[in-house]
Structure formats: C-alpha cells, structure tokens
Design a protein around this motif. Sequence first.
Motif, PDB file in Angstrom:
ATOM      1  N   ASN A  55       0.814  -1.219   0.000  1.00 25.53           N
ATOM      2  CA  ASN A  55       0.000   0.000   0.000  1.00 25.53           C
ATOM      3  C   ASN A  55       0.847   1.270   0.000  1.00 25.53           C
ATOM      4  O   ASN A  55       0.396   2.329   0.424  1.00 25.53           O
ATOM      5  N   TYR A 238      -8.475  -2.684   0.602  1.00 24.03           N
ATOM      6  CA  TYR A 238      -7.424  -1.969  -0.121  1.00 24.03           C
ATOM      7  C   TYR A 238      -7.229  -2.529  -1.526  1.00 24.03           C
ATOM      8  O   TYR A 238      -7.694  -3.626  -1.851  1.00 24.03           O
ATOM      9  N   GLY A 263      -9.466   3.344   0.212  1.00 18.73           N
ATOM     10  CA  GLY A 263      -8.336   2.423   0.255  1.00 18.73           C
ATOM     11  C   GLY A 263      -8.003   1.808  -1.087  1.00 18.73           C
ATOM     12  O   GLY A 263      -6.944   1.198  -1.256  1.00 18.73           O
ATOM     13  N   ASP A 266      -6.355   4.260  -6.095  1.00 17.54           N
ATOM     14  CA  ASP A 266      -4.931   4.185  -6.394  1.00 17.54           C
ATOM     15  C   ASP A 266      -4.766   3.616  -7.802  1.00 17.54           C
ATOM     16  O   ASP A 266      -5.454   2.654  -8.179  1.00 17.54           O
TER      17      ASP A 266
END
Length: 380
Positions: A55, A238, A263, A266
């Motif tokens: 992460n 995530y 989460g 990205d």
Amino acid sequence: MRSTLKFAVPLAVAALALGACGTKGGDTTTPAASGGAAACGNYKIGMFGALTGPNANLGIYIQNGVNLALDDYNKKHADCKVTLENYDSQGDPTQAPALAKKAIDDKKVVGIVGPAFSGESKAADPAFNEAGLVTITPSATNPKLADNGWKTFFRALGNDATQGPAAAKYIKDTLKSTKTFVIDDASEYGKGLADIVRQDLGSQVVGNDTIQQKQTDFSASVTKVTSSGADALFFGGYSPEAAPMIKQLRDAGWKGTFVVADGVKDQSFIDNAKEAAEGTIITCPCVPPDVAPAFQAAYKAKYNEDPNTYSGEGYDSATILLDGIAAGKDRASMVDFVKAYDKKGVTKQLKFDAKGESADIKVFAYKVENGKIVSVGEIK
C-alpha cells in the motif's frame, strides 16, 4: 507511482506559501526571527505511514503533499528550516508502536502527519497521546479513533461514519441497486467501513463475506456473489485485494457494479485489474485535484502528475504543523495551537471539533473510465 522528476516550482507554489502563513489571530513570527539563529529550534515534522510495501502508493501520495508544504515553508524561512523525518510503517500495525517510540524519542519532532492507516493509528496513537506529540492524520478514517479521548489526535478529513452512509446512498440512489453484496478485509479500516454500509443498506444486503489481506484466491467469494443475484458489490479494503477480486468476478461472468472506497483509490488498482476495473465506483472523503487549482499546478510542476489520493490532505496537515512552528510553538504547545486552528486550506476549512474531527466534511464519488479515476461529483 511517484515521479522522480524535479522541476522548478512555479508562482503557484509561492501563492500557496503566502496563504500558508499564520492562523486566525496567530503570531507568525519564526523562532529565528524572534531571537536570532540561536533561537531556531531546528525542528522536524514526521510523516508516519506506508512508504514501502503493497500500500506504499497511498503513503507516497501523502508524503508528496507534505514535501510540497515543506518546500513552501522553507523558502520563506531559509534561516530556520524545518526537516521531514519519515516513519515507514509499511501499513503494518505491528510495526507502529516501535515507530511511535522512535518519533517520541526524537525531541526535535514537534508533530506527526499520520498515521496514515486506521490499524496503525489504533496501535500508535496511545503512545503519541501519552507523550503529548500531536498527530494529524490525512487519511485514517475509522470513526472509533476519535472516541478514545486522545488529546493529541486530529483528523483532516471526514471519517467512515460519513463515508459509509455516502457510499450506501450512492449505491441506492444513483446505482439503483436492490441487491447488494458486502465484503470486508477484516482490517480496522475495511471491516469498520463495510459494517457501516451494511447497516445503512439494511435488508437489501443479500450476502456478506470476509477475506484476508494478502489473499489472492477469491473463488469462494466469487461463488457467493454470483449465486446471490447481487447487482452491486461493496468491498471494504485496499487495492492489492480489490484488483484480483474484481478480475476473478468478471472472469466468472458477474456483471454488477463494483463499489469500493478510499483504500482502493490508487492507480495500482487499475494497473493490476486491467479492463476489469472499468466502471468501478470509488468513494473518498478527499477532494478532486481541480478543487484547488493553484495546488494542482504546483504539485504537477514538482511531480509531473496531478495530486493523487490524500496529497492535498497531506499538504494541509503539514501546513498546520508548520504554521505552529512559525508561531513559535514547540511539542508541548502544539496541541493547543492545533485545537484552535481555523484557516482555509487547499482542501477545506481547516478546523477541528472537540474530538479532533474535521469540522468541514465532504465525500466525493469517483469512477474508473478509460483506465483513469475521474470525479463524478460530491455525494450530497
């Protein structure tokens, strides 16, 4: 990913730096200016979060914002610069207590941006509170973090008690889902958020499941989702798990809408899920880049890319601490300074309630379109 290209910072940064000086009714005299070089505290601020590991991107996006705030500050205070100390947790709560002790033992550290994730916040914040070291998290969203009576805890964004209902509202009102499946990753963040969504969706939840972080085979969950007849799936977790999960669901023929939260906001999610990521809805209590165009331009000039998830919140969190240093505050006096802070930042009005929660909260929806995460507006 973080760019390694460095560019001359444009006038937009200078404008940000001017706006970052002082607080409402505050003294903006630097320690050096008030007493010469000998009075300079040689202070540091800390960045606490994942900078390596699965992460890491989320931590790096925050760190980029912090570094931009430091650039702005140090240009104005060249005789008394502040430096950054990084505490790379890898997003692992088991590493958090030792890192917190390291930060606490460095008496030059007067404030922490972070911890970035909820699990590591739960593990580290008791020590920060006992030591009187201020933490301003730009990204940890579990609501219970504010219920511990920690005097040093502040959150520069809305928590999951606002994000969860917003996600549920979007699923019901915009997606018009009537059958929603909910999965969590058993983490402090993921389960807490998914439980709020479950509660808000009520009887339209047609199934539940829990997976584990670092899991790669989701065949059991895929079977449960496809057999449930769900037209939407909310996942609390995530990006490392979200990407293979949606790939395996699409490979099994599931056509519903995949809904995730901050989460998963990205680029690595899209890079790993490929075309399976298309159409994914992402909720986040973080502002789109174009909400703060001067910050967007300055960030792009430094990193050759737009601000990403929590970059702006990282900048704002660091700026609060830097304003405190400019006003002559040290570790002991920083808590009261942050408590009384009330100033417009790049993401919102920066002000906290009695529990350290942000007083200005917004939740936005984003969508994966043509391989990019684009804003589709605030969830009112």
